[in-house]
Scaffold this active site. Sequence first.
Site, PDB file in Angstrom:
ATOM      1  CB  SER A  80     -11.882  43.625  -3.235  1.00  0.00           C
ATOM      2  OG  SER A  80     -12.359  44.820  -3.815  1.00  0.00           O
ATOM      3  CE  LYS A  83     -10.241  44.830  -7.183  1.00  0.00           C
ATOM      4  NZ  LYS A  83     -11.165  45.263  -6.137  1.00  0.00           N
ATOM      5  CB  SER A 138      -8.039  46.527  -3.316  1.00  0.00           C
ATOM      6  OG  SER A 138      -9.249  45.806  -3.442  1.00  0.00           O
TER       7      SER A 138
END
Length: 323
Positions: A80, A83, A138
């Site tokens: 992640s 992101k 997240s």
Amino acid sequence: MLQKIKTRYWNLRAKVRAKSYQGLFSVINFAVWCRHLPDLFASRRCGTPEISARSACCIDVDSGKVVAQKNHHFRYAPASIVKLATALVLVSSGKLLKDEYVTIEASDVAEPVGSSMKLKQGDIVSYLDLLYGMLLASGNDAARATARAIGQTMLQDESATGDPTIRFVAAMNELADSLGMKSTRFCNPSGQDLWRQYSTACDLAILASAAFSNPVIQDVISVREHIAKIQGDNARDEALLSTLDNIDRTQVVGGKTGTTINARACLALLLKQRSGERVVIVTLGSELDSVTEGERRITSLSRYKDMEKMIEHVQSPGTGFRG
């Protein structure tokens, strides 16, 4: 019972994929090791503490100087941390300034595993709350909704047709190229495992430096909780809690976690020294402690132990920082 069977299936599939990915990355990284052999010997002067992470990189945000590293040119799954690129494309789109909203579609919430901000089909959410959702909690759903909506706008502006998410991911890769991330390829906006998606600790440190230098993103990562105002038929307030825990926040401005079976535990932090210097530290592939059935909660205390060692190293004499 059906949910248990589904969860077991996804866990088994993730483990099979992880073994395949690790073998592929091992071959690639051996070639990278040979190519960067002179650099790797030279970089030992930086010094690196003993950590469980497969890869790590610490850079001075203002100068771009590498302060410490471990296998920082090796390719791994980025989880992640991806992101941060999604967030930068969102911020650059101007959607936050216009205070626009997104209506959540079924495809945004279809993935049965992974972290989320608990969006439901039909919810109406501001782009700002989606930004908090993807960076603080997240949320994979927040990242997918953002990519689909902004990607559709991009296609309309270009009088083009196609998959909006693919168009958005193309913008993410354009961003990576503009930042000089030479060993990175994005394939989705959330960071969920795909064998074609990879990056390095060095590239992700560059990405984190750019993202954490953005004042809007810095405000988001610096808080521990945000209340998202969800509108629509199922209007509600949704508490978004930071996934960043078990770390001393005295000098840590904020950061972004990333965790999958294949990538293991990853972490990107922005550290502000007492002397004023800003440092970004990225660790990839710290050991996992457990994978819980049901909600598929993956935990890792090793990620924070690794980061604490990196912070101590950065603050030690001889690194060029006064702490």
